[in-house]
Design a protein around this motif. Structure first.
Motif, PDB file in Angstrom:
ATOM      1  N   ALA A 186       0.827  -1.205   0.000  1.00  0.00           N
ATOM      2  CA  ALA A 186       0.000   0.000   0.000  1.00  0.00           C
ATOM      3  C   ALA A 186       0.862   1.257   0.000  1.00  0.00           C
ATOM      4  O   ALA A 186       0.584   2.220  -0.734  1.00  0.00           O
ATOM      5  N   THR A 187       1.908   1.275   0.827  1.00  0.00           N
ATOM      6  CA  THR A 187       2.784   2.448   0.860  1.00  0.00           C
ATOM      7  C   THR A 187       3.425   2.688  -0.499  1.00  0.00           C
ATOM      8  O   THR A 187       3.547   3.837  -0.955  1.00  0.00           O
ATOM      9  N   ALA A 188       3.829   1.624  -1.174  1.00  0.00           N
ATOM     10  CA  ALA A 188       4.440   1.773  -2.499  1.00  0.00           C
ATOM     11  C   ALA A 188       3.451   2.379  -3.489  1.00  0.00           C
ATOM     12  O   ALA A 188       3.815   3.234  -4.309  1.00  0.00           O
TER      13      ALA A 188
ATOM     14  N   ARG B 193      14.269  -0.535   2.537  1.00  0.00           N
ATOM     15  CA  ARG B 193      15.520   0.187   2.777  1.00  0.00           C
ATOM     16  C   ARG B 193      15.241   1.672   3.016  1.00  0.00           C
ATOM     17  O   ARG B 193      15.896   2.299   3.868  1.00  0.00           O
ATOM     18  N   ALA B 194      14.272   2.227   2.276  1.00  0.00           N
ATOM     19  CA  ALA B 194      13.937   3.644   2.469  1.00  0.00           C
ATOM     20  C   ALA B 194      13.408   3.902   3.866  1.00  0.00           C
ATOM     21  O   ALA B 194      13.611   4.983   4.435  1.00  0.00           O
ATOM     22  N   HIS B 195      12.729   2.904   4.443  1.00  0.00           N
ATOM     23  CA  HIS B 195      12.262   3.015   5.827  1.00  0.00           C
ATOM     24  C   HIS B 195      13.401   2.791   6.833  1.00  0.00           C
ATOM     25  O   HIS B 195      13.201   2.989   8.028  1.00  0.00           O
ATOM     26  N   GLY B 196      14.568   2.346   6.355  1.00  0.00           N
ATOM     27  CA  GLY B 196      15.674   2.041   7.257  1.00  0.00           C
ATOM     28  C   GLY B 196      15.600   0.665   7.863  1.00  0.00           C
ATOM     29  O   GLY B 196      16.267   0.378   8.860  1.00  0.00           O
TER      30      GLY B 196
ATOM     31  N   LEU C  37      10.139  -5.013  12.992  1.00  0.00           N
ATOM     32  CA  LEU C  37       8.691  -4.808  13.069  1.00  0.00           C
ATOM     33  C   LEU C  37       8.350  -3.714  14.069  1.00  0.00           C
ATOM     34  O   LEU C  37       7.481  -2.871  13.813  1.00  0.00           O
ATOM     35  N   ALA C  38       9.035  -3.723  15.215  1.00  0.00           N
ATOM     36  CA  ALA C  38       8.765  -2.696  16.222  1.00  0.00           C
ATOM     37  C   ALA C  38       9.219  -1.323  15.734  1.00  0.00           C
ATOM     38  O   ALA C  38       8.558  -0.303  15.999  1.00  0.00           O
ATOM     39  N   THR C  39      10.317  -1.277  15.011  1.00  0.00           N
ATOM     40  CA  THR C  39      10.777  -0.017  14.430  1.00  0.00           C
ATOM     41  C   THR C  39       9.805   0.484  13.367  1.00  0.00           C
ATOM     42  O   THR C  39       9.560   1.697  13.224  1.00  0.00           O
ATOM     43  N   TYR C  40       9.231  -0.451  12.638  1.00  0.00           N
ATOM     44  CA  TYR C  40       8.328  -0.109  11.534  1.00  0.00           C
ATOM     45  C   TYR C  40       6.992   0.437  12.025  1.00  0.00           C
ATOM     46  O   TYR C  40       6.377   1.274  11.337  1.00  0.00           O
ATOM     47  N   ALA C  41       6.541   0.008  13.187  1.00  0.00           N
ATOM     48  CA  ALA C  41       5.201   0.371  13.660  1.00  0.00           C
ATOM     49  C   ALA C  41       4.942   1.873  13.632  1.00  0.00           C
ATOM     50  O   ALA C  41       3.946   2.320  13.042  1.00  0.00           O
TER      51      ALA C  41
ATOM     52  N   ASP D 246       5.383   7.599   7.193  1.00  0.00           N
ATOM     53  CA  ASP D 246       6.733   7.800   6.700  1.00  0.00           C
ATOM     54  C   ASP D 246       6.786   7.605   5.185  1.00  0.00           C
ATOM     55  O   ASP D 246       6.165   6.689   4.645  1.00  0.00           O
ATOM     56  N   LEU D 247       7.495   8.484   4.506  1.00  0.00           N
ATOM     57  CA  LEU D 247       7.708   8.478   3.052  1.00  0.00           C
ATOM     58  C   LEU D 247       6.512   8.999   2.257  1.00  0.00           C
ATOM     59  O   LEU D 247       6.567   9.057   1.027  1.00  0.00           O
ATOM     60  N   LEU D 248       5.440   9.385   2.933  1.00  0.00           N
ATOM     61  CA  LEU D 248       4.243   9.864   2.239  1.00  0.00           C
ATOM     62  C   LEU D 248       4.004  11.348   2.524  1.00  0.00           C
ATOM     63  O   LEU D 248       4.399  11.875   3.568  1.00  0.00           O
ATOM     64  N   LYS D 249       3.331  12.015   1.592  1.00  0.00           N
ATOM     65  CA  LYS D 249       2.894  13.375   1.844  1.00  0.00           C
ATOM     66  C   LYS D 249       1.873  13.376   2.976  1.00  0.00           C
ATOM     67  O   LYS D 249       1.115  12.411   3.134  1.00  0.00           O
ATOM     68  N   PRO D 250       1.802  14.466   3.779  1.00  0.00           N
ATOM     69  CA  PRO D 250       0.859  14.496   4.908  1.00  0.00           C
ATOM     70  C   PRO D 250      -0.581  14.229   4.486  1.00  0.00           C
ATOM     71  O   PRO D 250      -1.310  13.504   5.175  1.00  0.00           O
TER      72      PRO D 250
END
Length: 516
Positions: free
Chosen positions: A113-115, A231-234, A286-290, A297-301
């Motif tokens: 979905a984020t992609a 990778r973009a999310h780290g 997973l905990a970092t991603y939450a 993250d990576l999306l316009k507001p």
């Protein structure tokens, strides 16, 4: 995957789980320490909080025949607790470690979905584009939009209903499933398609199709698209495998096709779940991603805000709230996941900044057999640490608590309950909500009538006098399988849990006014 608790049913949606109640624990303020690799990592939490989490996890694992589990809790201003339990490999006895990779199932949908949303931000597509612009031949493809697919509102028939696909999940030695078979299964059943924007209904097919859209728009295989996104999310330990292997170290995944656990790690090829459920990760990632997922993250507001426009629907008969590739569990934002051998659950609480992630290495289909999943454990931990965040009624211990039955006696009562020749008044067991439908237990027996089952209760697990789990061996003339049968305390007796009965009725094509 709390008995009749509405919140628990929403947690359970999409993963097939039963959340159980535990005593709430308040954490004291403390600063988090650094957490390194190893079998476990515990920091800052007070001893009583850690012990209650440990007890909850181990009880659920024991009752649900779960070999191993991973848990991380990030509580800003309070501390971080990460723990590995049990074993990652039943053959070797290797313990689970916090570095183990696991399949994350439908949490993959959040990356897909984020992609798509990111591509919309970049002008590569529009969320109101119709599906047929990118993937031809799908029933109603000229009216289904990408936004519909993201929100589970496309009306696309879930390919898990295809008999060949289902065989990949329930058959010990299935036939080969190839990459193009997913689209074939989706397009081959136009009679099951529903008009878009009619209902919100969980469908893996909708995210399989979004994966095809990504490949068309980005011009790369979906595994490359989602790997680059991770990778973009780290997220260095999160990936989309190109085959059935998992990065090392890897927890093996297990399923019960009979009375012994079968290693199904290599059964989950990308050809089966595609962009709906192929990715792998670690509990720390997973905990970092939450919070990244919840905060957009990576999306316009404005895109992140649109993502959090939720609608209510059903997943496996249970209610759930869904945004655009994002689930809501009360005030928690995240997603649950389940593929053969693994279940996962991740959630973030915006008001506190807390993140809780859970993964386990056993998942058996249908989930009414062994219904304890990562969502079960996740809900239990959240109930401990953040009870105020849980909507709905939660069971309270009865005083006095019902007496635990002897396993042999309960075996006899279950045999009687599933006897279709006996009237409800002749049966010693009752269903918690049978005041709404006195024939509820008869309908349950009818669903299983064709299996000629015999029951042997092997062990009982009591959760604070409110929930009792009976780990049972169920035999029929041609098979023997484990089943976890849940009971709820009601009027100082143990009654069959209504949600479990209703889920069984749904699978058997039955209905009841007690299940609405």
């Amino acid at each position: 995957m709390l008995g009749s608790n509405t919140f628990a049913r929403r947690v359970r949606a999409g993963a097939g789980a039963l959340a159980v109640a535990v005593v709430a624990t308040v954490l004291v303020g403390c600063a988090p320490d650094e957490c390194g690799s190893g079998d476990s990592c515990a920091v800052s939490f007070p001893a009583d909080a850690k012990s209650k989490i440990d007890e909850t996890v181990r009880k659920n694992m024991d009752a649900g025949l779960i070999p191993g589990a991973l848990v991380t809790v990030h509580a800003p201003g309070r501390g971080t607790y990460t723990q590995a339990y049990g074993v990652a490999d039943l053959a070797t006895g290797r313990p689970m470690t916090v570095d183990d990779h696991v399949r994350i199932g439908s949490i993959t949908k959040t990356f897909t979905a984020t992609a798509i949303l990111r591509a919309a931000d970049e002008g590569k597509l529009a969320l109101d584009d119709v599906l047929s612009k990118y993937v031809p031949g799908v029933p109603n493809g000229d009216t289904i939009t990408l936004r519909d697919l993201l929100g589970m509102r496309g009306g696309v028939w879930d390919l898990v209903g295809d008999s060949d696909f289902a065989a990949q999940l329930v058959t010990k030695t299935p036939g080969e499933w190839r990459d193009g078979d997913r689209l074939r299964a989706i397009t081959a059943h136009p009679e099951h398609a529903k008009p878009p924007r009619t209902n919100t209904e969980y469908s893996n097919s909708e995210f399989v199709l979004l994966g095809l859209v990504l490949e068309k728009v980005i011009g790369k295989p979906v595994h490359e698209v989602l790997d680059e996104l991770a990778r973009a999310h780290g997220l260095q330990e999160t990936s989309y495998p190109v085959d059935a292997t998992i990065p090392s170290p890897a927890s093996q995944g297990y399923t019960y096709f009979d009375d012994a656990a079968t290693n199904v790690t290599s059964r989950n090829s990308p050809a089966i779940f595609g962009a709906a459920g192929t990715m792998v990760s670690t509990i720390s990632d997973l905990a970092t991603y939450a919070p990244l997922l919840a905060k957009g993250d990576l999306l316009k507001p404005e895109t992140s805000q649109a993502r959090q426009q939720f609608t209510s629907g059903t997943a496996g008969g249970a209610p759930f709230d869904y945004g655009l590739g994002l689930q809501r569990f009360g005030p928690w934002l995240g997603h649950a996941g389940g593929v053969l051998g693994y279940t996962t659950h991740v959630g973030y609480l915006p008001d506190t900044g807390a993140a809780v992630a859970v993964a386990v290495n056993q998942y058996t289909v249908p989930p009414t057999l062994l219904r304890i999943t990562a969502s079960d454990i996740w809900g239990s931990i959240v109930e401990q640490l953040y009870p105020e965040s849980l909507p709905g009624d939660r069971p309270t211990p009865t005083i006095p608590s019902p007496q635990l039955p002897a396993p042999a006696d309960l075996s006899t009562h279950l045999q009687q309950a599933f006897d279709t020749t006996l009237a409800p008044t002749q049966k010693t067991l009752r269903v918690a909500a049978d005041d709404k439908d006195p024939e509820l237990i008869t309908k349950l027996a009818k669903v299983y009538a064709g299996y000629s089952m015999t029951f042997r209760v092997d062990k009982l697990t009591d959760f604070d006098g409110t929930t009792l789990l009976a780990t049972t061996t169920v035999s029929s003339p041609d098979s023997k399988r484990p089943m976890v049968i849940p009971f709820t305390a009601h009027d100082n007796t143990w009654r069959l849990d209504t949600n479990w009965v209703c889920e069984s009725l749904l699978l058997g094509g039955e209905s009841s006014p007690a299940c609405t």
